[in-house]
Design a protein around this motif. Sequence first.
Motif, PDB file in Angstrom:
ATOM      1  N   GLY A   4      -3.513   9.598  15.350  1.00  0.00           N
ATOM      2  CA  GLY A   4      -3.532  11.217  15.495  1.00  0.00           C
ATOM      3  C   GLY A   4      -4.626  11.764  14.835  1.00  0.00           C
ATOM      4  N   VAL A   5      -5.329  10.487  13.785  1.00  0.00           N
ATOM      5  CA  VAL A   5      -6.970  11.894  13.421  1.00  0.00           C
ATOM      6  C   VAL A   5      -7.540  11.385  14.392  1.00  0.00           C
ATOM      7  N   LEU A   6      -7.696  10.913  14.969  1.00  0.00           N
ATOM      8  CA  LEU A   6      -8.851  10.075  16.256  1.00  0.00           C
ATOM      9  C   LEU A   6      -8.882  11.127  17.480  1.00  0.00           C
ATOM     10  N   SER A   7      -7.564  11.876  18.031  1.00  0.00           N
ATOM     11  CA  SER A   7      -7.661  13.119  18.726  1.00  0.00           C
ATOM     12  C   SER A   7      -7.164  14.265  18.013  1.00  0.00           C
ATOM     13  N   GLY A   8      -7.895  14.528  16.955  1.00  0.00           N
ATOM     14  CA  GLY A   8      -7.163  15.465  16.467  1.00  0.00           C
ATOM     15  C   GLY A   8      -5.599  16.217  16.187  1.00  0.00           C
TER      16      GLY A   8
ATOM     17  N   PRO B  28      -6.597  18.902  18.743  1.00  0.00           N
ATOM     18  CA  PRO B  28      -6.996  17.808  20.009  1.00  0.00           C
ATOM     19  C   PRO B  28      -7.535  18.470  21.020  1.00  0.00           C
ATOM     20  N   ARG B  29      -7.487  20.084  20.889  1.00  0.00           N
ATOM     21  CA  ARG B  29      -8.205  20.918  22.702  1.00  0.00           C
ATOM     22  C   ARG B  29      -9.916  20.213  21.658  1.00  0.00           C
ATOM     23  N   ARG B  30     -10.614  20.862  20.912  1.00  0.00           N
ATOM     24  CA  ARG B  30     -11.154  20.574  20.017  1.00  0.00           C
ATOM     25  C   ARG B  30     -11.678  18.803  20.719  1.00  0.00           C
ATOM     26  N   ALA B  31     -10.653  17.902  20.696  1.00  0.00           N
ATOM     27  CA  ALA B  31     -11.675  16.315  20.881  1.00  0.00           C
ATOM     28  C   ALA B  31     -11.465  16.191  22.399  1.00  0.00           C
ATOM     29  N   ARG B  32     -10.547  16.592  23.280  1.00  0.00           N
ATOM     30  CA  ARG B  32     -11.093  16.777  24.491  1.00  0.00           C
ATOM     31  C   ARG B  32     -12.571  16.887  24.756  1.00  0.00           C
ATOM     32  N   GLU B  33     -12.198  18.427  23.910  1.00  0.00           N
ATOM     33  CA  GLU B  33     -13.609  18.615  24.706  1.00  0.00           C
ATOM     34  C   GLU B  33     -15.126  18.316  24.643  1.00  0.00           C
ATOM     35  N   GLN B  34     -15.347  16.802  23.105  1.00  0.00           N
ATOM     36  CA  GLN B  34     -15.828  16.465  22.191  1.00  0.00           C
ATOM     37  C   GLN B  34     -15.680  15.254  23.064  1.00  0.00           C
ATOM     38  N   GLY B  35     -14.963  14.886  24.565  1.00  0.00           N
ATOM     39  CA  GLY B  35     -14.466  13.705  25.479  1.00  0.00           C
ATOM     40  C   GLY B  35     -14.143  12.558  24.339  1.00  0.00           C
ATOM     41  N   ILE B  36     -12.579  12.995  23.408  1.00  0.00           N
ATOM     42  CA  ILE B  36     -12.319  12.074  22.937  1.00  0.00           C
ATOM     43  C   ILE B  36     -10.693  11.967  23.378  1.00  0.00           C
ATOM     44  N   ALA B  37      -9.850  11.073  24.855  1.00  0.00           N
ATOM     45  CA  ALA B  37      -9.117  11.012  25.438  1.00  0.00           C
ATOM     46  C   ALA B  37      -8.333  10.180  24.805  1.00  0.00           C
TER      47      ALA B  37
END
Length: 508
Positions: free
Chosen positions: A60-64, A85-94
């Motif tokens: 949960g921490v890794l993915s925002g 979660p949205r910012r994590a996805r924008e960074q490329g963390i899925a």
Amino acid sequence: MTSLDSTQAQTTGMPILALAGVSKSFGGAAALRDVDFDVRPGEVHALVGMNGAGKSTLVGVLSGAHNPDGGEIRFDGEQLSGLTPRRAREQGIATVPQKRDLVLDLSVAENLFLGDLPRRGGWVGWKAVRSQARETLQSIGLDIDERMPAGALTAAEQTMVEIAREVRRGGRVLILDEPTASLGGAAAEQVRDLVRRLRAQGTAIVYISHHLDEILDIADRVTVLRDGRRQLTVPASELDMGSLVYAIAGEHVESERPAARSEWGETRLRLDAVNDGTRLRDLSLEVRAGEVVAVLGPAGDGQSALFSLLSGTARPDTGTLEVEGRQVAWGSVAQSLRSGLRCVTGDRLANGLIGALGINENIVLAIDRRTGRPWVDWKALRARATVIRDRFGVRTIQADPPVGQLSGGNQQKVLLGKWLDGDPRVCFLEDPTNGVDVHAKADIHHLIDALAARGTAVLLASSDVAEVQRLADRVVVVSAGRPTAVLDVADTSRDELVALTVGGTSRD
């Protein structure tokens, strides 16, 4: 970050995603305590631990999804704050969750572009969708027709399409949560092969699994969490099964096979020439009182059809079912239950438990509540539930929390208690330790041992070869839906059993 630096010399490249000194609490209870973790490009970093160790919170921490109470998160060397979660996805963390998230009626291409369909002038460019989907699949070595409906894919293919969707979206760090939990044999190996290809292409992969042999096979490094703390981070090459189990549990977990039994009682369960037209072809077997018989073969080769047939939710084209010498009608749940047969599903939350209800209500769902009065005696049922919980080792902090909030191990024990209390004469168990930690697995194995010792006839369908070798007396080998051999486990090596799960043959 000394603990991160301590393993840096063991791997190449700098971390793309790193946590340092991260802590997180919920309602005063510490879920993570000063945890360091990182993953590097072209690496599979396995995250393991018992249920409740802190893995889900760390993900949960890794993915925002969770903001840490303390510590820092760095991506490409730069500190991230307020990660969502949205910012994590924008960074490329899925994150690819354990529960599949495809729309089964849509095509593979539509699923790959779900929520992100390319448009021109308000119209979807379907030709571009199919072309780009095909390119994505080919780029990671998947031979899947992008026009097929997702519901027509195998379970392994569905998992791989979910991974491909995150690759298409630009995933540089993939968090794979139990990607092979419901798979076995060749199907699980297909997913692992995809993971290896992505690693070779430079993707950073956080890999979560309760299958420890899989961890030792695929991981470059392993981090173990216990009680919210990081116990170790080491190259996987420095671990063996014993040392990994000890790091996870904090003690040696014994799950030795009980002394061999030389004889069993009368035949309790018999299947004769069962053919369902698709997955099973002329399956015949029998299980005697006190015996554990496993059905083993490549994933999808028939064993997955047994639950719906034996529980009465489906009927075959031909064949007979007998329980204690009496023929049981197919396609009737009531007939199956009245015969004394108890079936435990391998998908506990979809088919076995009601996540929003408490433990007590779930565990007594299978008990006949008719008392001759127009009301339910809930006091008596709660008392009965308490006895069952104690017998099956269900342990919780709250008195009666919703089952959906429990660890996988406690959920599975509730499910087993629901159906197996009272020592049934015959039972069918489908993947009884799927998605549970090493302690819960050992507990469940002992419960099954005890059932057999008291005379229950146990039919087991498991995708875990080590589990089959640990529990079963005999193995019925199924290939292309047909039984090809019946083997005594005591006379069969682990290598032979592994070969059988991927479609090989025994004693070539």
